[in-house]
Write a protein that holds these residues in place. Structure first.
Motif, mmCIF file in Angstrom:
data_model
loop_
_atom_site.group_PDB
_atom_site.id
_atom_site.type_symbol
_atom_site.label_atom_id
_atom_site.label_comp_id
_atom_site.label_asym_id
_atom_site.label_seq_id
_atom_site.Cartn_x
_atom_site.Cartn_y
_atom_site.Cartn_z
ATOM 1 N N SER A 1 0.847 -1.192 0.000
ATOM 2 C CA SER A 1 0.000 0.000 0.000
ATOM 3 C C SER A 1 0.882 1.241 0.000
ATOM 4 C CB SER A 1 -0.898 0.004 1.232
ATOM 5 O OG SER A 1 -0.113 -0.052 2.400
ATOM 6 N N LEU A 2 0.348 2.289 -0.550
ATOM 7 C CA LEU A 2 1.131 3.523 -0.605
ATOM 8 C C LEU A 2 1.226 4.153 0.777
ATOM 9 C CD1 LEU A 2 -0.322 5.058 -3.859
ATOM 10 C CD2 LEU A 2 1.815 3.849 -3.545
ATOM 11 N N THR B 1 0.700 6.738 2.890
ATOM 12 C CA THR B 1 -0.008 8.017 2.931
ATOM 13 C C THR B 1 0.203 8.673 4.284
ATOM 14 O OG1 THR B 1 -1.976 6.779 3.564
ATOM 15 C CG2 THR B 1 -1.744 7.360 1.272
ATOM 16 N N VAL C 1 3.757 1.948 -6.702
ATOM 17 C CA VAL C 1 3.954 3.367 -7.017
ATOM 18 C C VAL C 1 4.031 3.568 -8.522
ATOM 19 C CG1 VAL C 1 5.583 5.279 -6.865
ATOM 20 C CG2 VAL C 1 5.061 3.926 -4.838
ATOM 21 N N ARG D 1 2.718 1.867 -10.782
ATOM 22 C CA ARG D 1 1.387 1.707 -11.376
ATOM 23 C C ARG D 1 0.567 2.983 -11.296
ATOM 24 N NH1 ARG D 1 1.249 -3.277 -8.664
ATOM 25 N NH2 ARG D 1 1.492 -5.079 -10.033
ATOM 26 N N THR D 2 0.893 3.855 -10.378
ATOM 27 C CA THR D 2 0.127 5.091 -10.241
ATOM 28 C C THR D 2 0.537 6.137 -11.265
ATOM 29 O OG1 THR D 2 1.664 6.108 -8.648
ATOM 30 C CG2 THR D 2 -0.038 4.668 -7.757
ATOM 31 N N PRO E 1 2.979 13.327 -7.655
ATOM 32 C CA PRO E 1 2.086 12.535 -6.827
ATOM 33 C C PRO E 1 1.092 13.427 -6.097
ATOM 34 C CG PRO E 1 4.236 12.729 -5.787
ATOM 35 C CD PRO E 1 4.363 13.296 -7.171
#
Length: 123
Positions: free
Chosen positions: A7-8, A10, A29, A31-32, A119
């Motif tokens: 998971s990123l 955050t 990451v 993939r985002t 981002p």
DNA sequence: GGTTTGACCATAA
DNA sequence: CTTATGGCCAAAC
């Protein structure tokens, strides 16, 4: 403890150092990054919470075997493709980027000011 | 479990 | 512009 899905970082990973499934985090990451945009190894590392692990980002992509990860959108901080001796892969990468609308200058560099993926800032 | 290896980065000269 | 140097840290051996 069962393995946690990547998971990123955050609000929970702000100060957390890189650990546990570094590859998976790198992949997540990358993939985002949307088509038509690029990012750098250092940026990916920064998103992971550790700006100094840029080398591992490249290493994670080198060991990557998942075709769904747009690894070609990751270039170095100079806006160039890091071929590290593998010119075949570099050529393929450039074609992929050009197919997405990324423009290269005469020196084979990308204008990061224009194409660099920013981002989403935290709340 | 210590050593080697890297698809890197920033800085200096 | 180029080359050199130090740092960084997870995987592979």
């Amino acid at each position: 403890m069962p393995p946690m899905l990547p998971s990123l970082p955050t609000q929970t990973g702000e100060t957390r150092v890189v650990s546990e499934g570094f590859h998976a985090r790198v992949h997540a990451v990358v993939r985002t990054v949307p088509a038509g945009r690029v990012t750098t190894y250092g940026d990916v590392a920064t998103m992971l919470g550790s700006p100094r692990v840029a080398r591992h980002v490249g290493y994670a992509l080198a060991a990557l075997s998942d075709p769904t990860v747009p690894w070609h959108r990751v270039i170095n901080a100079q806006g160039r493709i890091s071929h590290r001796g593998d010119l075949v892969r570099a050529e393929s990468q450039r074609r992929r980027l050009e197919a997405e609308g990324i423009e290269f200058d005469a020196l084979g560099r990308v204008d990061l000011k224009r194409y660099r993926f920013s981002p989403p800032p935290g709340p």
